[in-house]
Design a protein around this motif. Structure first.
Motif, PDB file in Angstrom:
ATOM      1  N   GLN A  29       2.215   4.870  -8.046  1.00  0.00           N
ATOM      2  CA  GLN A  29       1.705   3.509  -8.036  1.00  0.00           C
ATOM      3  C   GLN A  29       1.856   2.896  -6.655  1.00  0.00           C
ATOM      4  OE1 GLN A  29       4.267   1.988 -11.140  1.00  0.00           O
ATOM      5  NE2 GLN A  29       2.471   1.582 -12.379  1.00  0.00           N
ATOM      6  N   SER A  30       0.968   1.996  -6.318  1.00  0.00           N
ATOM      7  CA  SER A  30       1.079   1.242  -5.074  1.00  0.00           C
ATOM      8  C   SER A  30       1.829  -0.056  -5.357  1.00  0.00           C
ATOM      9  CB  SER A  30      -0.312   0.932  -4.521  1.00  0.00           C
ATOM     10  OG  SER A  30      -0.954  -0.032  -5.350  1.00  0.00           O
ATOM     11  N   ARG A  31       2.191  -0.764  -4.301  1.00  0.00           N
ATOM     12  CA  ARG A  31       2.823  -2.076  -4.460  1.00  0.00           C
ATOM     13  C   ARG A  31       1.903  -3.002  -5.238  1.00  0.00           C
ATOM     14  NH1 ARG A  31       7.270  -3.550  -1.424  1.00  0.00           N
ATOM     15  NH2 ARG A  31       8.021  -1.946  -0.054  1.00  0.00           N
ATOM     16  N   GLY A  45       0.808  -1.206   0.000  1.00  0.00           N
ATOM     17  CA  GLY A  45       0.000   0.000   0.000  1.00  0.00           C
ATOM     18  C   GLY A  45       0.846   1.261   0.000  1.00  0.00           C
ATOM     19  N   SER A  46       2.143   1.128   0.238  1.00  0.00           N
ATOM     20  CA  SER A  46       3.015   2.293   0.173  1.00  0.00           C
ATOM     21  C   SER A  46       3.192   2.681  -1.284  1.00  0.00           C
ATOM     22  CB  SER A  46       4.377   1.970   0.782  1.00  0.00           C
ATOM     23  OG  SER A  46       4.238   1.615   2.131  1.00  0.00           O
ATOM     24  N   PRO A  47       3.220   3.948  -1.594  1.00  0.00           N
ATOM     25  CA  PRO A  47       3.327   4.354  -2.990  1.00  0.00           C
ATOM     26  C   PRO A  47       4.696   4.054  -3.574  1.00  0.00           C
ATOM     27  CG  PRO A  47       3.393   6.275  -1.553  1.00  0.00           C
ATOM     28  CD  PRO A  47       3.126   5.087  -0.688  1.00  0.00           C
TER      29      PRO A  47
END
Length: 153
Positions: A126-128, A107-109
């Motif tokens: 983008q997220s993971r 969820g980290s960008p």
């Protein structure tokens, strides 16, 4: 000596049941290394230190979750339906899987690194999950995905 006809043909060895090897030492908890490989067809053996696969230590349930995630191209709603759980539970199981694979922080960008380079000031990050979905679709290779996922950490 018993004789077995397995997937490797005549081996002269008793049938071997496929068990997943443990990832960690049951005595001290340190990571285990693969040091011996054998061929069912000719009974040859290789000894040494071999690189192990991070995915090999996953349980059947975790492999199924990963398979569904990849086949659904990262659609968490499909994962939710497949697991028969709520959306937050599906996301948590996916986050737990990422953590087990050493990709924690879901969820980290992650800044996209497409042909034009990293995202500009007006482009969304983008997220993971986005990166893994791109990997599943074949838009990027494993090395590019790993690089993008490392940028977050």
């Amino acid at each position: 000596m018993s004789v077995a006809y397995g997937t490797g043909g005549f081996t002269g060895h008793p049938p071997v049941h496929a068990h997943r090897p443990p990832r960690d030492c049951p005595v001290c908890g340190a990571g285990l290394q693969v040091t011996r490989l054998s061929c069912d067809a000719c009974a040859s053996e290789l000894s040494g230190v071999f690189e192990s696969c991070g995915f090999c230590g996953l349980t059947d349930t975790e492999r199924d979750l990963l398979r569904v995630f990849l086949v659904s191209r990262g659609n968490m709603r499909e994962v939710e339906r497949h697991l028969g759980v709520s959306y937050p539970t599906a996301r948590q199981r996916y986050a737990d899987l990422l953590a087990k694979l050493g990709l924690e922080g879901a969820g980290s960008p992650v800044a996209p690194a497409g042909p034009a380079g990293p995202a500009g000031p007006n482009e969304p990050e983008q997220s993971r999950e986005d990166v893994l979905a791109m990997l599943a679709r074949g838009e990027i290779d494993v090395d590019a995905a790993a690089d993008r996922l490392r940028q977050v950490g």
